[in-house]
Write a protein that holds these residues in place. Structure first.
Motif, PDB file in Angstrom:
ATOM      1  N   LEU A   3       0.695  -1.143  -0.062  1.00  0.00           N
ATOM      2  CA  LEU A   3      -0.081  -0.095   0.148  1.00  0.00           C
ATOM      3  C   LEU A   3       0.804   1.060  -0.031  1.00  0.00           C
ATOM      4  N   ASN A   4       1.989   1.368   0.757  1.00  0.00           N
ATOM      5  CA  ASN A   4       2.711   2.303   0.631  1.00  0.00           C
ATOM      6  C   ASN A   4       3.484   2.685  -0.415  1.00  0.00           C
ATOM      7  N   ILE A   5       3.978   1.513  -1.265  1.00  0.00           N
ATOM      8  CA  ILE A   5       4.457   1.800  -2.506  1.00  0.00           C
ATOM      9  C   ILE A   5       3.621   2.221  -3.402  1.00  0.00           C
ATOM     10  N   SER A   6       2.353   1.551  -3.496  1.00  0.00           N
ATOM     11  CA  SER A   6       1.239   2.058  -4.204  1.00  0.00           C
ATOM     12  C   SER A   6       1.027   3.681  -4.215  1.00  0.00           C
ATOM     13  N   LYS A   7       0.895   4.070  -2.838  1.00  0.00           N
ATOM     14  CA  LYS A   7       0.635   5.509  -2.708  1.00  0.00           C
ATOM     15  C   LYS A   7       1.995   6.407  -3.145  1.00  0.00           C
ATOM     16  N   LYS A   8       3.085   5.767  -2.646  1.00  0.00           N
ATOM     17  CA  LYS A   8       4.257   6.583  -3.413  1.00  0.00           C
ATOM     18  C   LYS A   8       4.179   6.791  -4.907  1.00  0.00           C
ATOM     19  N   LEU A   9       4.001   5.649  -5.564  1.00  0.00           N
ATOM     20  CA  LEU A   9       3.788   5.487  -7.211  1.00  0.00           C
ATOM     21  C   LEU A   9       2.727   6.693  -7.435  1.00  0.00           C
ATOM     22  N   GLU A  10       1.699   6.687  -6.810  1.00  0.00           N
ATOM     23  CA  GLU A  10       0.642   7.524  -7.324  1.00  0.00           C
ATOM     24  C   GLU A  10       0.864   8.911  -7.164  1.00  0.00           C
ATOM     25  N   LYS A  11       1.504   9.267  -6.208  1.00  0.00           N
ATOM     26  CA  LYS A  11       2.064  10.708  -5.828  1.00  0.00           C
ATOM     27  C   LYS A  11       3.029  10.978  -6.947  1.00  0.00           C
ATOM     28  N   GLU A  12       3.863  10.278  -7.280  1.00  0.00           N
ATOM     29  CA  GLU A  12       5.069  10.469  -8.073  1.00  0.00           C
ATOM     30  C   GLU A  12       4.105  10.694  -9.534  1.00  0.00           C
ATOM     31  N   GLU A  13       3.434   9.869  -9.798  1.00  0.00           N
ATOM     32  CA  GLU A  13       2.852  10.192 -11.130  1.00  0.00           C
ATOM     33  C   GLU A  13       1.928  11.286 -11.198  1.00  0.00           C
ATOM     34  N   THR A  14       1.444  11.590 -10.168  1.00  0.00           N
ATOM     35  CA  THR A  14       0.600  13.167 -10.056  1.00  0.00           C
ATOM     36  C   THR A  14       1.670  14.446 -10.161  1.00  0.00           C
ATOM     37  N   TYR A  15       2.840  14.193  -9.439  1.00  0.00           N
ATOM     38  CA  TYR A  15       3.857  15.237  -9.595  1.00  0.00           C
ATOM     39  C   TYR A  15       4.565  15.201 -10.797  1.00  0.00           C
ATOM     40  N   SER A  16       4.768  14.065 -11.610  1.00  0.00           N
ATOM     41  CA  SER A  16       5.330  14.112 -12.841  1.00  0.00           C
ATOM     42  C   SER A  16       4.681  14.871 -13.714  1.00  0.00           C
ATOM     43  N   SER A  17       3.375  14.973 -13.868  1.00  0.00           N
ATOM     44  CA  SER A  17       2.741  15.863 -14.866  1.00  0.00           C
ATOM     45  C   SER A  17       3.087  17.208 -14.642  1.00  0.00           C
ATOM     46  N   PHE A  18       3.536  17.670 -13.753  1.00  0.00           N
ATOM     47  CA  PHE A  18       4.031  19.051 -13.508  1.00  0.00           C
ATOM     48  C   PHE A  18       5.663  19.354 -13.526  1.00  0.00           C
ATOM     49  N   LYS A  19       6.186  18.288 -14.094  1.00  0.00           N
ATOM     50  CA  LYS A  19       7.825  18.386 -14.130  1.00  0.00           C
ATOM     51  C   LYS A  19       8.272  19.594 -14.954  1.00  0.00           C
ATOM     52  N   GLU A  20       7.595  19.849 -15.654  1.00  0.00           N
ATOM     53  CA  GLU A  20       8.278  20.831 -16.648  1.00  0.00           C
ATOM     54  C   GLU A  20       8.101  22.295 -15.848  1.00  0.00           C
ATOM     55  N   PHE A  21       7.372  22.511 -14.990  1.00  0.00           N
ATOM     56  CA  PHE A  21       7.044  23.718 -14.254  1.00  0.00           C
ATOM     57  C   PHE A  21       7.918  23.688 -13.064  1.00  0.00           C
ATOM     58  N   ILE A  22       8.737  22.682 -12.569  1.00  0.00           N
ATOM     59  CA  ILE A  22       9.358  22.434 -11.409  1.00  0.00           C
ATOM     60  C   ILE A  22      10.770  22.526 -11.369  1.00  0.00           C
ATOM     61  N   SER A  23      11.542  23.223 -10.553  1.00  0.00           N
ATOM     62  CA  SER A  23      12.980  22.997 -10.387  1.00  0.00           C
ATOM     63  C   SER A  23      13.465  22.583  -9.050  1.00  0.00           C
ATOM     64  N   LYS A  24      14.447  21.969  -8.839  1.00  0.00           N
ATOM     65  CA  LYS A  24      14.849  21.582  -7.421  1.00  0.00           C
ATOM     66  C   LYS A  24      15.650  22.780  -6.909  1.00  0.00           C
ATOM     67  N   GLY A  25      15.570  23.083  -5.674  1.00  0.00           N
ATOM     68  CA  GLY A  25      16.502  23.969  -5.115  1.00  0.00           C
ATOM     69  C   GLY A  25      16.234  24.115  -3.393  1.00  0.00           C
ATOM     70  N   LYS A  26      16.395  25.236  -2.840  1.00  0.00           N
ATOM     71  CA  LYS A  26      16.480  25.409  -1.516  1.00  0.00           C
ATOM     72  C   LYS A  26      15.750  26.511  -1.143  1.00  0.00           C
ATOM     73  N   ILE A  27      14.701  26.562  -0.114  1.00  0.00           N
ATOM     74  CA  ILE A  27      14.286  27.758   0.573  1.00  0.00           C
ATOM     75  C   ILE A  27      15.294  28.593   1.068  1.00  0.00           C
ATOM     76  N   PRO A  28      15.385  29.934   0.622  1.00  0.00           N
ATOM     77  CA  PRO A  28      16.390  30.734   1.155  1.00  0.00           C
ATOM     78  C   PRO A  28      16.573  30.992   2.543  1.00  0.00           C
ATOM     79  N   ASP A  29      17.844  31.333   3.193  1.00  0.00           N
ATOM     80  CA  ASP A  29      17.867  31.419   4.711  1.00  0.00           C
ATOM     81  C   ASP A  29      17.167  32.431   5.162  1.00  0.00           C
ATOM     82  N   ASN A  30      16.920  33.549   4.435  1.00  0.00           N
ATOM     83  CA  ASN A  30      16.017  34.621   4.879  1.00  0.00           C
ATOM     84  C   ASN A  30      14.554  34.426   4.925  1.00  0.00           C
ATOM     85  N   TRP A  31      13.854  33.245   4.604  1.00  0.00           N
ATOM     86  CA  TRP A  31      12.478  33.006   4.610  1.00  0.00           C
ATOM     87  C   TRP A  31      11.741  33.772   5.412  1.00  0.00           C
ATOM     88  N   SER A  32      12.330  33.732   6.620  1.00  0.00           N
ATOM     89  CA  SER A  32      11.264  34.365   7.972  1.00  0.00           C
ATOM     90  C   SER A  32      11.206  35.893   7.755  1.00  0.00           C
TER      91      SER A  32
END
Length: 89
Positions: A3-32
């Motif tokens: 069930l955990n694997i299935s949920k993870k795959l479902e989540k990945e499938e949902t987010y993969s459809s948005f891949k072209e709009f998303i980059s990896k990065g880091k929240i800046p230190d001055n976020w507050s």
């Protein structure tokens, strides 16, 4: 376990459809110092990013998704668990 694997795959499938709009990065230190707006879904965050001509960033530490526009941090949390920003104790 399956069930955990299935949920993870479902989540990945949902987010993969948005891949072209998303980059990896880091929240800046001055976020507050930024005003913060929590967005209810990844789709809504992407829509806002497109409207503001911004790119969605996936924080590599917390897996939250965010954009910063005009000193406002727009953020979507992937879980409803209490989450701490990087550097928070």
């Amino acid at each position: 376990m399956i069930l955990n694997i299935s949920k993870k795959l479902e989540k990945e499938e949902t987010y993969s459809s948005f891949k072209e709009f998303i980059s990896k990065g880091k929240i800046p230190d001055n976020w507050s110092s930024l005003r913060q707006v929590e967005i209810s879904s990844l789709q809504d965050l992407i829509d806002a990013a497109v409207d503001m001509s911004e790119r969605v960033i996936r924080d590599i530490e917390s897996c939250a998704y965010f954009i910063i526009h005009d000193n406002v941090l727009y953020i979507f949390f992937t879980t409803h668990l209490q989450w701490k920003m990087p550097g928070e104790k």
